[in-house]
Design a protein around this motif. Structure first.
Motif, PDB file in Angstrom:
ATOM      1  N   GLU A 250      17.326 -79.289 -15.180  1.00 19.63           N
ATOM      2  CA  GLU A 250      17.654 -77.965 -14.665  1.00 19.63           C
ATOM      3  C   GLU A 250      18.938 -78.095 -13.850  1.00 19.63           C
ATOM      4  N   GLU A 251      20.067 -77.726 -14.470  1.00 23.54           N
ATOM      5  CA  GLU A 251      21.385 -77.906 -13.853  1.00 23.54           C
ATOM      6  C   GLU A 251      21.581 -79.374 -13.480  1.00 23.54           C
ATOM      7  N   ASN A 252      21.749 -79.687 -12.196  1.00 30.15           N
ATOM      8  CA  ASN A 252      21.962 -81.071 -11.767  1.00 30.15           C
ATOM      9  C   ASN A 252      20.712 -81.704 -11.166  1.00 30.15           C
ATOM     10  N   THR A 253      19.559 -81.141 -11.498  1.00 27.43           N
ATOM     11  CA  THR A 253      18.293 -81.697 -11.031  1.00 27.43           C
ATOM     12  C   THR A 253      17.342 -81.845 -12.211  1.00 27.43           C
ATOM     13  N   ALA A 254      16.290 -82.612 -11.993  1.00 22.31           N
ATOM     14  CA  ALA A 254      15.260 -82.788 -13.011  1.00 22.31           C
ATOM     15  C   ALA A 254      13.921 -82.342 -12.437  1.00 22.31           C
ATOM     16  N   LEU A 255      13.211 -81.532 -13.191  1.00 24.76           N
ATOM     17  CA  LEU A 255      11.862 -81.118 -12.806  1.00 24.76           C
ATOM     18  C   LEU A 255      10.889 -82.137 -13.375  1.00 24.76           C
ATOM     19  N   PHE A 256      10.170 -82.816 -12.482  1.00 21.01           N
ATOM     20  CA  PHE A 256       9.232 -83.863 -12.884  1.00 21.01           C
ATOM     21  C   PHE A 256       7.816 -83.285 -12.828  1.00 21.01           C
ATOM     22  N   SER A 257       7.156 -83.197 -13.979  1.00 19.72           N
ATOM     23  CA  SER A 257       5.813 -82.624 -14.063  1.00 19.72           C
ATOM     24  C   SER A 257       4.846 -83.666 -14.596  1.00 19.72           C
ATOM     25  N   ARG A 258       3.644 -83.671 -13.993  1.00 17.81           N
ATOM     26  CA  ARG A 258       2.609 -84.612 -14.442  1.00 17.81           C
ATOM     27  C   ARG A 258       1.248 -83.961 -14.264  1.00 17.81           C
ATOM     28  N   THR A 259       0.389 -84.155 -15.236  1.00 17.11           N
ATOM     29  CA  THR A 259      -0.947 -83.568 -15.197  1.00 17.11           C
ATOM     30  C   THR A 259      -1.676 -83.960 -13.915  1.00 17.11           C
ATOM     31  N   GLY A 260      -2.188 -82.941 -13.203  1.00 14.52           N
ATOM     32  CA  GLY A 260      -2.956 -83.185 -11.991  1.00 14.52           C
ATOM     33  C   GLY A 260      -2.138 -83.406 -10.749  1.00 14.52           C
ATOM     34  N   GLN A 261      -0.806 -83.288 -10.845  1.00 16.77           N
ATOM     35  CA  GLN A 261       0.055 -83.485  -9.676  1.00 16.77           C
ATOM     36  C   GLN A 261       1.005 -82.305  -9.527  1.00 16.77           C
ATOM     37  N   GLU A 262       1.488 -82.103  -8.314  1.00 11.86           N
ATOM     38  CA  GLU A 262       2.450 -81.045  -8.073  1.00 11.86           C
ATOM     39  C   GLU A 262       3.805 -81.403  -8.690  1.00 11.86           C
ATOM     40  N   ASP A 263       4.526 -80.373  -9.128  1.00 11.29           N
ATOM     41  CA  ASP A 263       5.861 -80.592  -9.681  1.00 11.29           C
ATOM     42  C   ASP A 263       6.809 -81.070  -8.585  1.00 11.29           C
ATOM     43  N   ARG A 264       7.752 -81.910  -8.979  1.00  4.45           N
ATOM     44  CA  ARG A 264       8.742 -82.423  -8.044  1.00  4.45           C
ATOM     45  C   ARG A 264      10.132 -82.296  -8.657  1.00  4.45           C
ATOM     46  N   TYR A 265      11.120 -82.154  -7.786  1.00  8.44           N
ATOM     47  CA  TYR A 265      12.506 -82.110  -8.240  1.00  8.44           C
ATOM     48  C   TYR A 265      13.209 -83.407  -7.868  1.00  8.44           C
ATOM     49  N   MET A 266      13.925 -83.954  -8.839  1.00  6.71           N
ATOM     50  CA  MET A 266      14.670 -85.204  -8.648  1.00  6.71           C
ATOM     51  C   MET A 266      16.141 -84.957  -8.982  1.00  6.71           C
ATOM     52  N   PRO A 267      17.056 -85.711  -8.370  1.00  6.83           N
ATOM     53  CA  PRO A 267      18.474 -85.549  -8.716  1.00  6.83           C
ATOM     54  C   PRO A 267      18.762 -86.059 -10.126  1.00  6.83           C
ATOM     55  N   LEU A 268      19.516 -85.287 -10.884  1.00  9.58           N
ATOM     56  CA  LEU A 268      19.937 -85.681 -12.227  1.00  9.58           C
ATOM     57  C   LEU A 268      21.346 -85.136 -12.469  1.00  9.58           C
ATOM     58  N   PRO A 269      22.333 -85.620 -11.725  1.00 12.22           N
ATOM     59  CA  PRO A 269      23.689 -85.072 -11.831  1.00 12.22           C
ATOM     60  C   PRO A 269      24.406 -85.553 -13.092  1.00 12.22           C
ATOM     61  N   LYS A 270      25.367 -84.761 -13.513  1.00 15.32           N
ATOM     62  CA  LYS A 270      26.264 -85.204 -14.576  1.00 15.32           C
ATOM     63  C   LYS A 270      27.383 -86.006 -13.931  1.00 15.32           C
ATOM     64  N   ARG A 271      27.436 -87.291 -14.221  1.00 17.28           N
ATOM     65  CA  ARG A 271      28.370 -88.177 -13.544  1.00 17.28           C
ATOM     66  C   ARG A 271      29.742 -88.168 -14.225  1.00 17.28           C
ATOM     67  N   PRO A 272      30.802 -88.379 -13.460  1.00 19.01           N
ATOM     68  CA  PRO A 272      32.130 -88.510 -14.080  1.00 19.01           C
ATOM     69  C   PRO A 272      32.215 -89.791 -14.899  1.00 19.01           C
ATOM     70  N   VAL A 273      33.145 -89.807 -15.842  1.00 14.02           N
ATOM     71  CA  VAL A 273      33.305 -90.976 -16.716  1.00 14.02           C
ATOM     72  C   VAL A 273      33.591 -92.230 -15.903  1.00 14.02           C
ATOM     73  N   GLY A 274      34.313 -92.086 -14.792  1.00 18.74           N
ATOM     74  CA  GLY A 274      34.628 -93.248 -13.968  1.00 18.74           C
ATOM     75  C   GLY A 274      33.392 -93.935 -13.424  1.00 18.74           C
ATOM     76  N   ASP A 275      32.388 -93.153 -13.017  1.00 19.04           N
ATOM     77  CA  ASP A 275      31.134 -93.742 -12.533  1.00 19.04           C
ATOM     78  C   ASP A 275      30.395 -94.437 -13.671  1.00 19.04           C
ATOM     79  N   GLU A 276      30.411 -93.831 -14.850  1.00 21.16           N
ATOM     80  CA  GLU A 276      29.754 -94.446 -16.012  1.00 21.16           C
ATOM     81  C   GLU A 276      30.448 -95.755 -16.379  1.00 21.16           C
ATOM     82  N   LEU A 277      31.768 -95.741 -16.347  1.00 18.29           N
ATOM     83  CA  LEU A 277      32.522 -96.953 -16.658  1.00 18.29           C
ATOM     84  C   LEU A 277      32.248 -98.041 -15.629  1.00 18.29           C
ATOM     85  N   ALA A 278      32.207 -97.672 -14.351  1.00 12.71           N
ATOM     86  CA  ALA A 278      31.928 -98.647 -13.294  1.00 12.71           C
ATOM     87  C   ALA A 278      30.555 -99.280 -13.481  1.00 12.71           C
TER      88      ALA A 278
END
Length: 338
Positions: A250-278
């Motif tokens: 969801e945009e720059n976050t990830a919705l983490f869902s699991r049976t029997g647990q509350e949903d949680r939001y985690m960071p999931l940003p789109k990284r620049p190529v420089g970070d990927e290269l590093a």
């Protein structure tokens, strides 16, 4: 910055040494030589990415731009030590004419001594890396199949042409996804029996994620196509005990869902190529997990048993085009030889 126009490789070597002395550069402080093969229109992108990577991995950056193979052989070069490219020692070389087919004659004398060589293609990756001497001499080779016209087909070609030491930024782009999915099983031993990946049909990250899950879990994930997102949208795992684990972008976050647990939001940003290269420059050995995932994705086995060293296979684009032209001229009206 020093600009050298219509120069020679020997003059570039001398100018780099002089610029390093005036800037107080020390070659022994370099971690590697990064050779970037780039199209003219993407030179600034490559410089920006390399600046980020060089902040984490001090390197000598050699940017090779091949242009106009039919014109007169000429070499233009820019030498930058520090300045706009951060801590990197950089040489941007624009090669014209037949010189562009022999880029190694200029690049080899510029390699930093006693450090690994990494070649990075910031353009459509070559079908066969052995055709490019700049790839053959490298200890590690980084491609980016997302830049190809058919990214998934290009990723399959990377499996066919694989040698230990190869990697692709498609793999780097699913690092955070793999971390979130693997972290879901820190507190359970439930076995995964199925998976569904929702993504656009042409998304190479989804194809490689599918290969990773197959190679790690021994399952065959289903791929559900969607046009709602230009990138991989979600990964859902079905466990043997009936639980379902889902990671949804969801945009720059990830919705983490699991049976029997509350949903949680985690960071999931789109990284620049420089970070990927590093990230890829952190390791200079063969990536076994990537090889397993790539092989499973493409249906190619034994990638880890391939020899790590390639033998240069000369290919002249001009001769290949001439041969195709002559073959077409010899063909009859029906498309076969007359």
């Amino acid at each position: 910055m020093i600009g050298l126009w219509d120069t020679t490789g020997n003059e570039v070597v001398k100018a780099l040494a002089a610029e390093r002395r005036s800037a107080g550069g020390v070659a022994s402080g370099l971690a590697l030589t990064l050779v970037a093969v780039v199209e003219e229109k993407k030179v600034r992108e490559a410089e920006a990415a390399a600046t980020i990577a060089a902040a984490a991995h001090p390197c000598r950056l050699l940017i090779v731009v091949r242009s106009d193979l039919e014109g007169r052989s000429r070499l233009d070069a820019e030498i930058v030590v520090g300045g706009r490219l951060g801590p990197a020692e950089a040489v941007v070389m624009r090669m014209y004419g037949r010189l562009a087919l022999h880029a190694e004659s200029v690049v080899m004398p510029l390699l930093a001594p006693d450090v690994p060589v990494v070649t990075w293609w910031h353009q459509d990756p070559p079908d066969t890396i052995a055709n490019d001497f700049l790839g053959v001499v490298a200890d590690r080779r980084i491609t980016d199949c997302a830049q190809a016209s058919d990214p998934v087909a290009a990723l399959r070609q990377r499996a066919i042409d694989y040698a230990p030491g190869d990697t692709d930024l498609t793999w780097t782009r699913i690092t955070l996804w793999r971390t979130l999915v693997a972290g879901a099983f820190d507190t359970t031993e439930a076995r995964v029996v199925g998976a569904t990946i929702t993504a656009p049909e042409s998304d190479p990250t989804a194809a490689l994620m599918r290969g990773w899950l197959q190679s790690r879990l021994g399952i065959h994930p289903a791929l559900q196509h969607t046009d709602r997102s230009p990138r991989m949208h979600s990964v859902s795992l079905q466990c043997e005990n009936g639980d379902t684990v889902t990671v949804t972008r969801e945009e720059n976050t990830a919705l983490f869902s699991r049976t029997g647990q509350e949903d949680r939001y985690m960071p999931l940003p789109k990284r620049p190529v420089g970070d990927e290269l590093a990230e890829e420059l952190r390791r200079l050995d063969a990536d076994q997990i990537y090889a397993d995932a790539l092989g499973a994705m493409a249906g190619v086995t034994g990638l880890d048993h391939k020899p790590p060293m390639r033998v240069h296979v000369w290919k002249d684009p001009a001769l290949a085009a001439k041969a195709e032209s002559e073959a077409g001229a010899m063909a009859g009206p029906g498309g076969s030889a007359a």
